[in-house]
Write a protein that holds these residues in place. Structure first.
Motif, PDB file in Angstrom:
ATOM      1  N   ASP A 218      38.383   3.197 -16.533  1.00  0.00           N
ATOM      2  CA  ASP A 218      38.316   3.120 -15.062  1.00  0.00           C
ATOM      3  C   ASP A 218      37.834   2.028 -14.487  1.00  0.00           C
ATOM      4  O   ASP A 218      36.791   1.386 -15.130  1.00  0.00           O
ATOM      5  CB  ASP A 218      37.715   4.304 -14.553  1.00  0.00           C
TER       6      ASP A 218
ATOM      7  N   HIS B  69      27.040   6.358 -16.999  1.00  0.00           N
ATOM      8  CA  HIS B  69      26.922   4.934 -17.179  1.00  0.00           C
ATOM      9  C   HIS B  69      25.668   4.469 -17.813  1.00  0.00           C
ATOM     10  O   HIS B  69      25.761   3.394 -18.460  1.00  0.00           O
ATOM     11  CB  HIS B  69      27.107   4.280 -15.748  1.00  0.00           C
TER      12      HIS B  69
ATOM     13  N   TYR C  65      35.230   1.080 -11.604  1.00  0.00           N
ATOM     14  CA  TYR C  65      34.388   1.714 -10.532  1.00  0.00           C
ATOM     15  C   TYR C  65      34.123   0.542  -9.597  1.00  0.00           C
ATOM     16  O   TYR C  65      33.518  -0.386  -9.856  1.00  0.00           O
ATOM     17  CB  TYR C  65      33.198   2.121 -11.324  1.00  0.00           C
TER      18      TYR C  65
ATOM     19  N   HIS D 179      33.149  -2.332 -13.682  1.00  0.00           N
ATOM     20  CA  HIS D 179      32.255  -2.150 -12.571  1.00  0.00           C
ATOM     21  C   HIS D 179      32.363  -3.370 -11.773  1.00  0.00           C
ATOM     22  O   HIS D 179      32.274  -4.553 -12.341  1.00  0.00           O
ATOM     23  CB  HIS D 179      30.812  -2.046 -12.769  1.00  0.00           C
TER      24      HIS D 179
ATOM     25  N   ARG E  60      35.851   5.625  -7.966  1.00  0.00           N
ATOM     26  CA  ARG E  60      36.475   5.507  -9.004  1.00  0.00           C
ATOM     27  C   ARG E  60      38.069   5.295  -9.089  1.00  0.00           C
ATOM     28  O   ARG E  60      38.506   6.107  -8.363  1.00  0.00           O
ATOM     29  CB  ARG E  60      36.278   6.727 -10.173  1.00  0.00           C
TER      30      ARG E  60
ATOM     31  N   ALA F  64      32.901   9.356  -7.301  1.00  0.00           N
ATOM     32  CA  ALA F  64      32.491   9.886  -8.786  1.00  0.00           C
ATOM     33  C   ALA F  64      31.333  10.880  -8.621  1.00  0.00           C
ATOM     34  O   ALA F  64      30.241  10.633  -8.373  1.00  0.00           O
ATOM     35  CB  ALA F  64      32.040   8.685  -9.753  1.00  0.00           C
TER      36      ALA F  64
ATOM     37  N   GLU G 230      31.289  -0.211  -6.884  1.00  0.00           N
ATOM     38  CA  GLU G 230      30.070  -0.167  -6.606  1.00  0.00           C
ATOM     39  C   GLU G 230      29.691  -0.844  -5.339  1.00  0.00           C
ATOM     40  O   GLU G 230      29.727  -1.838  -5.047  1.00  0.00           O
ATOM     41  CB  GLU G 230      29.096  -0.575  -7.591  1.00  0.00           C
TER      42      GLU G 230
ATOM     43  N   ARG H 238      29.781   5.052  -5.592  1.00  0.00           N
ATOM     44  CA  ARG H 238      30.696   4.523  -6.647  1.00  0.00           C
ATOM     45  C   ARG H 238      32.092   5.158  -6.448  1.00  0.00           C
ATOM     46  O   ARG H 238      32.024   6.260  -6.300  1.00  0.00           O
ATOM     47  CB  ARG H 238      30.271   5.013  -8.168  1.00  0.00           C
TER      48      ARG H 238
ATOM     49  N   ASP I  62      27.817  11.322 -13.542  1.00  0.00           N
ATOM     50  CA  ASP I  62      28.140   9.809 -13.658  1.00  0.00           C
ATOM     51  C   ASP I  62      27.142   8.917 -13.775  1.00  0.00           C
ATOM     52  O   ASP I  62      27.521   8.143 -14.666  1.00  0.00           O
ATOM     53  CB  ASP I  62      29.089   9.456 -12.301  1.00  0.00           C
TER      54      ASP I  62
ATOM     55  N   ASP J 162      35.126   0.822 -19.269  1.00  0.00           N
ATOM     56  CA  ASP J 162      35.114   0.825 -17.599  1.00  0.00           C
ATOM     57  C   ASP J 162      34.873  -0.574 -17.122  1.00  0.00           C
ATOM     58  O   ASP J 162      34.186  -1.233 -17.596  1.00  0.00           O
ATOM     59  CB  ASP J 162      34.145   1.778 -16.854  1.00  0.00           C
TER      60      ASP J 162
END
Lengths: 101, 322
Positions: B210, A60, B212, B141, B194, A13, B214, B192, A56, B139
């Motif tokens: 999306d 967030h 993500y 995570h 995606r 990202a 991590e 991250r 990004d 999104d």
């Protein structure tokens, strides 16, 4: 249960969003995001709103701020403190995990 | 339809006042909010809490709920929800409550809630003017732990998610979904990744959120990680430190030969440039020197050491605080 999906498209990202793009992603009017920037909650590059670019991480952070504002009724200044403290907690957790491994 | 005990979720007695309910909700909301609470079920518990609050804070909904509850139902029991004779206003469907406290996304409330409080307009998030425009799906995570080798070389991972899906009746159920993800090379802690469109559903699939991933790095038995740099301890013999040496050392890319310069000291760090985690610029791998003395030596070696001790007496002696 679904069949395993095909391999997803992976992108590291690194996108950058303009103010209007971020508004679309977050579902808010520009005033809301401008207020977040004014309080220092997110820091775009660029000198004026038309030139702002959010990475990004900023996207967030903005989404998180909007969720906390909506769900917990935090005012902007309280929000700024809460976000900083949450980041600090994450950092400390990571350090603690490293120290214990 | 599984009965939900809303009083239990909010933590109040069935005859609690509206103020008591509001306070109980707010206290719990601060604790359970997914941005604050990192437990795996935080999001579901927060949605459950929001649903319970929506049902109890509106006198009309609460009355309808109490009427059903008078039948003696317990949490999880199968119950037939009566079709409500009055249709609840779309504004009551959830989203931002009249006291400003958001109750989470009403579209994620249980089928029990959806049937109790009429199916009309339940998917809509609040009344006109409450939203700027239809929202893109949120999104997701998801943390993943990767080994250093995976971070360096990349890899493939299959994992399971529980994601909400909109079903034909308009309600939302959670489905378990398996995803194959290709992990790129050069991940570090905090990277991250995606996966487009694999987050929460939006009004159309193009507007799905999306997913993500991590990245967290797993601890490694050999390497210590600092950003993109790696460090390992390298133990050498005294003569290797004095005379210098070529030593085989491991890197994530296989073994390489490192040159120990003569006169190397314990604690010194030798740098293998570019041998850390990939990136712009790539990290380095450091060799942290330790000098070990052989625990047992032959008589012949001892003689040699004694000769050396005599010869080198002027060069170095035991010192305190050096």
């Amino acid at each position: 249960m679904d069949d395993p999906l095909p391999i997803g498209e992976i992108v590291i990202a690194t996108r950058s969003y303009s103010l209007s793009q971020l508004c679309a992603v977050c579902g808010v009017h520009a005033e809301r995001l401008i207020a977040l920037v004014a309080t220092g909650i997110v820091e775009p590059t660029g000198t004026h709103p038309a030139a702002w670019r959010f990475d990004d991480a900023a996207m967030h952070r903005a989404q998180k701020a909007l969720r906390l504002h909506r769900d917990l009724l935090l005012d902007l200044h309280g929000l700024a403190l809460v976000l900083d403290l949450l980041d600090e907690i994450d950092r400390l957790r990571t350090r603690l995990a490293r120290a214990q491994s | 339809m599984k009965f939900k005990d809303y009083y239990r979720v909010v933590g109040v007695a069935p005859d609690a006042s509206l103020d008591a309910i509001k306070n109980a909700y707010r206290t719990l909301a601060r604790k359970l909010h997914p941005d604050v609470n990192k437990q795996a079920d935080a999001e579901r518990r927060f949605t459950d809490l929001g649903e319970a609050y929506e049902a109890l804070k509106d006198p009309a909904k609460r009355a309808a709920y109490d009427q059903l509850r008078a039948g003696g139902w317990r949490e999880g029991q199968e119950v037939d929800v009566p079709t409500s004779s009055r249709s609840f206003h779309a504004d009551d469907a959830g989203g931002v409550g009249d006291d400003g406290f958001g109750a989470g996304d009403a579209a994620r409330f249980s089928a029990f809630f959806q049937s109790m409080f009429s199916g009309r307009g339940q998917g809509a998030r609040g009344g006109p003017g409450r939203q700027a425009f239809p929202r893109r799906g949120e999104d997701i995570h998801h943390p993943i732990t990767v080994s250093l080798e995976e971070a360096y070389h990349g890899g493939e991972r299959q994992f399971q998610l529980r994601v909400p899906q909109i079903v034909a009746s308009g309600g939302v159920v959670e489905v378990a979904r398996t995803l194959n993800a290709k992990l790129p090379k050069g991940m570090v802690a905090g990277t991250r990744i995606r996966l487009r469109g694999q987050g929460h559903p939006g009004p159309t699939t193009e507007e799905n959120g999306d997913l993500y991933l991590e990245v967290e790095l797993a601890a490694h038995a050999l390497y210590r990680v600092d950003g993109r740099d790696l460090a390992i301890d390298l133990t050498i013999a005294p003569w290797e430190a004095v005379l210098g040496a070529q030593v085989a050392v491991p890197t994530l890319d296989g073994q390489v030969t490192a040159t120990i310069p003569p006169g190397a000291q314990a604690g010194e760090k030798l740098r293998l440039k570019g041998r850390g985690l990939p990136g712009e610029p790539p990290g380095d791998q450091y060799l942290v020197l330790r000098i070990a003395v052989p625990p047992q030596v032959s008589e012949k070696s001892k003689d040699l050491y004694r000769a050396l001790a005599k010869e080198a007496a002027g060069e170095l002696q035991a010192q305190v605080g050096a």
